[in-house]
Design an enzyme around this catalytic site. Structure first.
Site, mmCIF file in Angstrom:
data_model
loop_
_atom_site.group_PDB
_atom_site.id
_atom_site.type_symbol
_atom_site.label_atom_id
_atom_site.label_comp_id
_atom_site.label_asym_id
_atom_site.label_seq_id
_atom_site.Cartn_x
_atom_site.Cartn_y
_atom_site.Cartn_z
ATOM 1 C CB ILE A 1 13.121 11.663 38.382
ATOM 2 C CG1 ILE A 1 12.667 10.618 37.347
ATOM 3 C CG2 ILE A 1 12.859 13.076 37.882
ATOM 4 C CD1 ILE A 1 11.184 10.657 37.028
ATOM 5 C CE1 TYR B 1 1.895 9.338 40.990
ATOM 6 C CE2 TYR B 1 1.539 8.570 38.746
ATOM 7 C CZ TYR B 1 2.323 9.237 39.674
ATOM 8 O OH TYR B 1 3.515 9.790 39.288
#
Ligand SMILES: [Zn+2]
Length: 686
Positions: free
Chosen positions: A449, A584
């Site tokens: 990304i 996370y």
């Protein structure tokens, strides 16, 4: 200056061009042009030009006498045969009898004389080459010759150094008038080996490429030898009160004060990129007590004016620990510069019947006593060119002052050159992109990304800095994007590393406008049983990492005072938790709130904060192996697994990158979360 001619290299190039059907004369012309172009004290960035007269066959197969001249704006160091357009010599020589030749007519006539109608436009100094009879003509803006002729007593210096070996041509702006005058002076003294163009440069000529080139080297060497004789000490320094603020504190303030609001779009700014230079010679120059006199007299050669403007902006010494005072003084000096430029334009536009349009009045070169100089431009390349030319001007003026007193051409002559249509045409080729002039920092930039985002921002016109843990890998990724992409090591779990990395970006570009806080990693564990250490590690990277990056960016953005844009890679986990992904998702949820906190507290400063929620993107977090395992576990194909969303389309890193660019461009949007997941109702925000 030593001749760099190598017979072996010259013949090697002749051999290579022979394979393309190009004769040895033109090949040697290209060889010596590259030699001249490779020496920065002779020419810089498209300055100077060379020519050769020869026979060629035109498109109808007729043998024609032509002059090949370097293309306009081309760099001599990288010249090749395609950048040496050929023109019919008889047509150009006919112009010699004209009383005058308007610029527009000259441009058209040069194009009309081209053998290849598709060839690039030839140099604006073409007629100077065409009107001289020599087979080879070389023209440079050698610093040493400029130091000799940018003088109040330039005639005396030239007579002393060159005697009758060179013709002396008084300053006339480039174009038809200079070409006629130079040819006339040569014809009066046909034994000369070249011409000195006062306050502009030097021309040499000869029957062979080597003769013309080596005459250039010899004549420049004579000037260099004069410059080391009977030198005065330059310059007497003005007192420096105390410690000087570091570059990283000065650059963002300077960048802010020279930026101007975009008149059409509220919230948009026209910002420059800064290229900083310093050296003992630069400091000696900028610290001089008489800086205002010798630095503001004008350009060292007319060709520089479109890149440097007619004078630099001079600031006060930035004292350490007194940024407010420096900013106040800098604002005053910058607005005085703009007023001066506007009045200069208005004064001289009268002569053009008010027909000209003013270019932006921002400075291109800024001198900061105690620190050094900045080149300014809309891109890092333009800033680099301005800084190179400013450094060249400092060398030239220093030498001129060491043997006499620097004197440039008049303000009117500079204006005529700055607004000469063929010169402005060189700048007009640059296209503005939506993010031109903005500096974008991307963290986690070596990942899928990150790279896609850096590429997307660069394509939108921004300067990009890629930050990641592994410097070598980041450098390699940056090279895949562009030679202008900057790579820097950054560990977002260390405040010192983040601060150091942002300082490096400020060193290179002068500031920061957009940050894509993208670095992250996934930890798993069932929340009731997970080790606290795992949770803390994830928070360190997935929450505090974003906070450190945002804090470092905001500090610079506030110093600039031109707003900015913070963008965060949040993740679907922040709103739609998955089983075992608590370690996370929890810090990502905190980061989602962090976005809103920044939006709330810095909106008043024009700083926007937005986030992208992406899901199921093939990357370092979602590896090929993991995708294989997951899709097999669910009994679906990898393709179906990756496109298992409402639209049935796989989300790619490029899609996430485009979302960040869209948010950077949306000047009225803050505290926004853009979802890029192909559609997932359970993760929809509302
Ligand atoms: Zn020139």
């Amino acid at each position: 200056m030593k001749s760099a001619w190598s017979e072996r290299e010259a013949q090697a190039l002749v051999g290579r061009y022979a394979l393309e059907g190009i004769g040895s004369d033109l090949a040697l012309r290209i060889y010596s042009t590259r030699l001249l172009g490779g020496e920065p004290s002779l020419v810089l960035h498209g300055g100077g030009n060379t020519s050769i007269k020869a026979l060629t066959t035109d498109l109808l197969g007729e043998v024609t006498e032509v002059v090949y001249v370097k293309a306009s704006g081309g760099d001599m160091a990288f010249i090749d045969a395609t950048r040496m357009p050929a023109m019919r010599l008889d047509r150009l020589r006919k112009l010699r009898t004209l009383e005058r030749l308007p610029d527009e007519d000259m441009t058209l006539i040069l194009r009309d004389a081209l053998i290849d109608p598709m060839a690039p436009s030839p140099s604006v100094e073409t007629l100077l080459h065409a009107f001289l009879p020599h087979k080879f003509v070389d023209h440079t803006h050698a610093n040493a010759v400029l130091s000799l002729t940018d003088q109040e007593d330039s005639d005396l210096f030239c007579a002393d150094v060159y005697g009758s070996r060179m013709g002396i041509v008084p300053y006339i702006m480039p174009g038809f008038g200079l070409a006629v005058r130079a040819a006339g002076i040569y014809e009066l003294k046909p034994k000369v080996e070249g011409l000195i163009l006062q306050k502009h440069g030097i021309v040499t000529f000869g029957g062979s490429a080597r003769e013309s080139y080596e005459r250039m080297i010899e004549m420049v060497t004579l000037a260099e030898e004069r410059l080391v004789k009977n030198r005065k000490a330059v310059f007497v320094s003005a007192p420096i009160p105390g410690p000087v603020a570091p570059l990283v504190d000065v650059a963002p303030i300077l960048r802010g004060v020279v930026s101007i609001k975009d008149g059409h779009t509220e919230g948009a700014w026209r910002r420059p990129i800064l290229d900083f230079r310093t050296s003992p010679a630069i400091l000696n120059f900028v610290n001089g007590a008489e800086l205002a006199r010798y630095a503001q007299d004008g350009v060292v050669t007319p060709d520089h004016v479109i890149r440097t403007k007619i004078r630099p902006l001079i600031l006060t010494i930035p004292e350490a620990g007194r940024p407010v005072e420096f900013k106040r003084n800098a604002l005053k000096a910058a607005s005085a510069f703009v007023e001066y430029y506007k009045s200069y334009f208005a004064r001289h536009n009268v002569r053009a019947g008010g027909a000209l349009r003013m270019v932006d009045p921002q400075p291109r070169v800024v001198l900061v006593p105690g620190l050094g100089l900045f080149g300014l431009g809309r891109t890092s390349c333009d800033a680099m060119i301005a800084a190179d030319l400013a450094t060249c001007a400092i060398e030239t003026i220093t030498d001129a002052e060491a043997i006499g007193r620097f004197a440039s051409i008049s303000e009117a002559e500079m204006f005529d050159m700055e607004y000469w249509p063929p010169e402005q045409a060189k700048l007009a080729e640059a296209r503005e992109q939506p993010l031109t002039g903005q500096v974008a920092v991307i963290t986690g930039a070596a990942g899928a990304i990150g790279v896609a985002t850096a590429k997307a921002f660069m394509e939108a016109g921004a300067e990009v800095a890629l930050m990641d843990l592994d410097e070598t890998a980041t450098e390699a990724k940056a090279r895949t994007i562009s030679p202008a992409a900057f790579a820097v090591r950054c560990d977002v779990t260390s405040a010192a590393s983040v601060r150091g990395a942002f300082d490096e970006v400020v060193d290179v570009f002068g500031g920061v406008d957009i940050v894509v806080s993208n670095a992250g990693a996934a930890w798993q564990g069932r929340i009731g049983e997970v080790d606290e250490e795992v949770l803390r590690k994830s928070f360190e990277l997935n929450f505090y990492g974003h906070q450190r990056v945002a804090q470092a960016a905001v500090r610079i953005m506030l110093a600039q005072g031109t707003g900015g844009c913070l963008l965060f890679n949040v993740s679907k986990q922040a709103v739609n938790p998955g089983a075992n992904f608590g370690p996370y998702g929890l810090p990502k949820a905190a980061t989602l709130l962090l976005v809103r906190q920044y939006a709330l507290e810095y909106g008043g400063d024009g700083i926007r904060a937005n986030a992208v929620n992406a899901d199921r993107v093939r990357s370092g977090l979602l590896t090929d192996d993991f995708i294989k395992e997951r899709s097999q576990a669910r009994g679906v194909s990898e393709k179906d697994y990756m496109s298992g969303n409402l639209l049935g389309r796989e989300v790619r890193p490029e899609d996430v990158a485009q979302a960040f660019v869209a948010q950077a461009l949306a000047l009225k949007t803050t505290a926004d979360v853009m979802t890029v997941d192909g559609g997932n109702i359970a993760a929809a925000l509302r």
